[in-house]
Design a protein around this motif. Structure first.
Motif, short mmCIF file in Angstrom:
data_model
loop_
_atom_site.label_atom_id
_atom_site.label_comp_id
_atom_site.label_asym_id
_atom_site.label_seq_id
_atom_site.Cartn_x
_atom_site.Cartn_y
_atom_site.Cartn_z
N ASN A 1 0.91 -1.05 0.03
CA ASN A 1 -0.13 -0.01 -0.04
C ASN A 1 0.98 1.29 -0.27
N GLN A 2 0.72 1.91 0.93
CA GLN A 2 1.77 3.17 1.03
C GLN A 2 3.23 2.63 1.28
N ARG A 3 3.27 1.48 2.08
CA ARG A 3 4.46 0.84 2.35
C ARG A 3 4.78 -0.46 1.58
N MET A 4 5.76 -0.74 1.27
CA MET A 4 6.17 -2.04 0.63
C MET A 4 6.34 -3.00 1.57
N ASP A 5 6.03 -4.19 1.33
CA ASP A 5 6.07 -5.26 2.31
C ASP A 5 7.69 -5.41 2.60
N PRO A 6 8.24 -5.75 3.54
CA PRO A 6 9.68 -5.93 3.69
C PRO A 6 10.12 -7.11 2.96
N LEU A 7 9.50 -8.36 2.89
CA LEU A 7 9.85 -9.57 2.41
C LEU A 7 9.91 -9.21 0.88
N LEU A 8 9.12 -8.39 0.40
CA LEU A 8 9.19 -8.09 -1.06
C LEU A 8 10.35 -7.20 -1.10
N ARG B 1 13.24 -7.19 0.47
CA ARG B 1 14.17 -7.91 0.57
C ARG B 1 14.68 -8.64 -0.81
N ALA B 2 13.65 -9.38 -1.06
CA ALA B 2 13.96 -10.11 -2.35
C ALA B 2 14.08 -9.28 -3.71
N ALA B 3 13.46 -8.23 -3.56
CA ALA B 3 13.97 -7.26 -4.91
C ALA B 3 15.36 -6.78 -4.85
N GLY B 4 15.96 -6.52 -3.64
CA GLY B 4 16.84 -5.98 -3.53
C GLY B 4 18.01 -7.03 -4.12
N GLN B 5 17.93 -8.26 -3.67
CA GLN B 5 18.82 -9.23 -3.97
C GLN B 5 18.57 -9.57 -5.67
N GLY B 6 17.53 -9.15 -6.28
CA GLY B 6 17.22 -9.43 -7.67
C GLY B 6 17.68 -8.11 -8.46
N GLY B 7 18.12 -7.14 -7.77
CA GLY B 7 18.70 -5.87 -8.60
C GLY B 7 17.54 -4.75 -8.60
N LEU B 8 16.38 -5.09 -8.09
CA LEU B 8 15.29 -4.23 -8.37
C LEU B 8 15.16 -3.29 -7.08
N ALA B 9 14.86 -1.97 -7.37
CA ALA B 9 14.59 -1.03 -6.27
C ALA B 9 13.13 -1.08 -5.72
N VAL B 10 13.05 -0.54 -4.44
CA VAL B 10 11.88 -0.47 -3.96
C VAL B 10 10.82 0.58 -4.93
N PRO B 11 11.56 1.85 -5.35
CA PRO B 11 10.42 2.44 -6.11
C PRO B 11 10.14 1.78 -7.66
N GLN B 12 11.02 1.03 -7.75
CA GLN B 12 10.54 0.26 -9.28
C GLN B 12 9.52 -0.77 -8.82
N LEU B 13 9.46 -1.40 -7.81
CA LEU B 13 8.66 -2.50 -7.26
C LEU B 13 7.10 -1.59 -7.09
N PHE B 14 7.32 -0.43 -6.52
CA PHE B 14 5.92 0.32 -6.64
C PHE B 14 5.25 0.59 -7.96
N LEU C 1 4.03 -3.03 -9.23
CA LEU C 1 2.75 -3.83 -8.57
C LEU C 1 1.77 -3.03 -8.21
N PRO C 2 0.40 -3.47 -8.15
CA PRO C 2 -0.50 -2.79 -7.91
C PRO C 2 -0.33 -1.63 -7.01
N ARG C 3 -0.95 -0.71 -6.63
CA ARG C 3 -0.90 0.27 -5.55
C ARG C 3 -1.44 -0.37 -4.35
N GLU C 4 -2.65 -1.11 -4.41
CA GLU C 4 -3.13 -1.70 -2.94
C GLU C 4 -3.02 -3.23 -3.37
N LEU C 5 -2.32 -3.92 -2.65
CA LEU C 5 -2.39 -5.44 -3.04
C LEU C 5 -2.18 -6.29 -1.47
N THR C 6 -2.84 -7.05 -1.38
CA THR C 6 -2.90 -8.13 -0.32
C THR C 6 -2.96 -9.42 -0.59
N LEU C 7 -1.88 -10.30 -0.22
CA LEU C 7 -1.75 -11.46 -0.42
C LEU C 7 -1.67 -12.47 0.71
N TRP C 8 -2.54 -13.37 1.01
CA TRP C 8 -2.61 -14.19 1.93
C TRP C 8 -2.23 -15.56 1.61
#
Length: 167
Positions: A77-84, A86-99, A102-109
């Protein structure tokens, strides 16, 4: 092999299809939005699989699937889930790029026997993966999950979203 080690190995194996469904879904979203190389996706997918397995290791209760469901919820949502993140960082993706990807509001159970998601605050909940539960387990494990409470407490009608994810 000690009993404790075999219990961990069994619990880890029990999570495999659910984690694979969650990782496949998020990776598919990144793939369909573009701008991510196949190598980055592979590294991201592996890192996310490892992160989820470790994160859920002591919070996975197949005999009571709703127990720990809030802990296993992945949110964007306004924040990126820390697990995502961390995984993005290992793949060379920045958090702004993830935002952006990915959809602006996403919930995954990610729960034992079921993986589902919702896009938007009032979106429909869609099931990605569902497995048969052992006969002795009730559908709610004796209580309502965070997801089911949201469905029951919804004040506005859900909006339908159609999403396709190809691999």
């Amino acid at each position: 092999m000690s009993q404790r080690h075999s219990q961990r190995a069994r619990a880890r194996a029990d999570m495999v299809p659910e984690i694979a469904a969650a990782v496949g879904f998020v990776s598919g979203l990144l793939r369909t939005r573009g701008c991510v190389s196949e190598q980055q996706l592979q590294v991201f997918s592996g890192a996310l699989r490892e992160a989820l397995t470790e994160h859920y290791r002591h919070h996975w209760f197949p005999e009571k699937p709703s127990k720990g469901s809030g802990y296993r919820c992945i949110r964007v949502n306004q924040r990126m889930d820390p697990l995502l993140s961390r995984a993005a960082g290992q793949g060379g993706l920045a958090v702004p790029q993830l935002f952006q990807l990915l959809p602006r509001e996403l919930t995954l159970w990610v729960d034992p026997y079921e993986v589902s998601y919702r896009i938007g605050e009032d979106g429909s909940i869609c099931v990605l993966y569902q497995a048969a539960r052992p006969h002795h387990a009730s559908p709610y494990g004796g209580m309502l999950t965070c997801k089911n409470q949201m469905m029951l407490g919804r004040s506005s009608p859900s909006k339908n979203y159609i999403m396709t994810v190809s691999s």
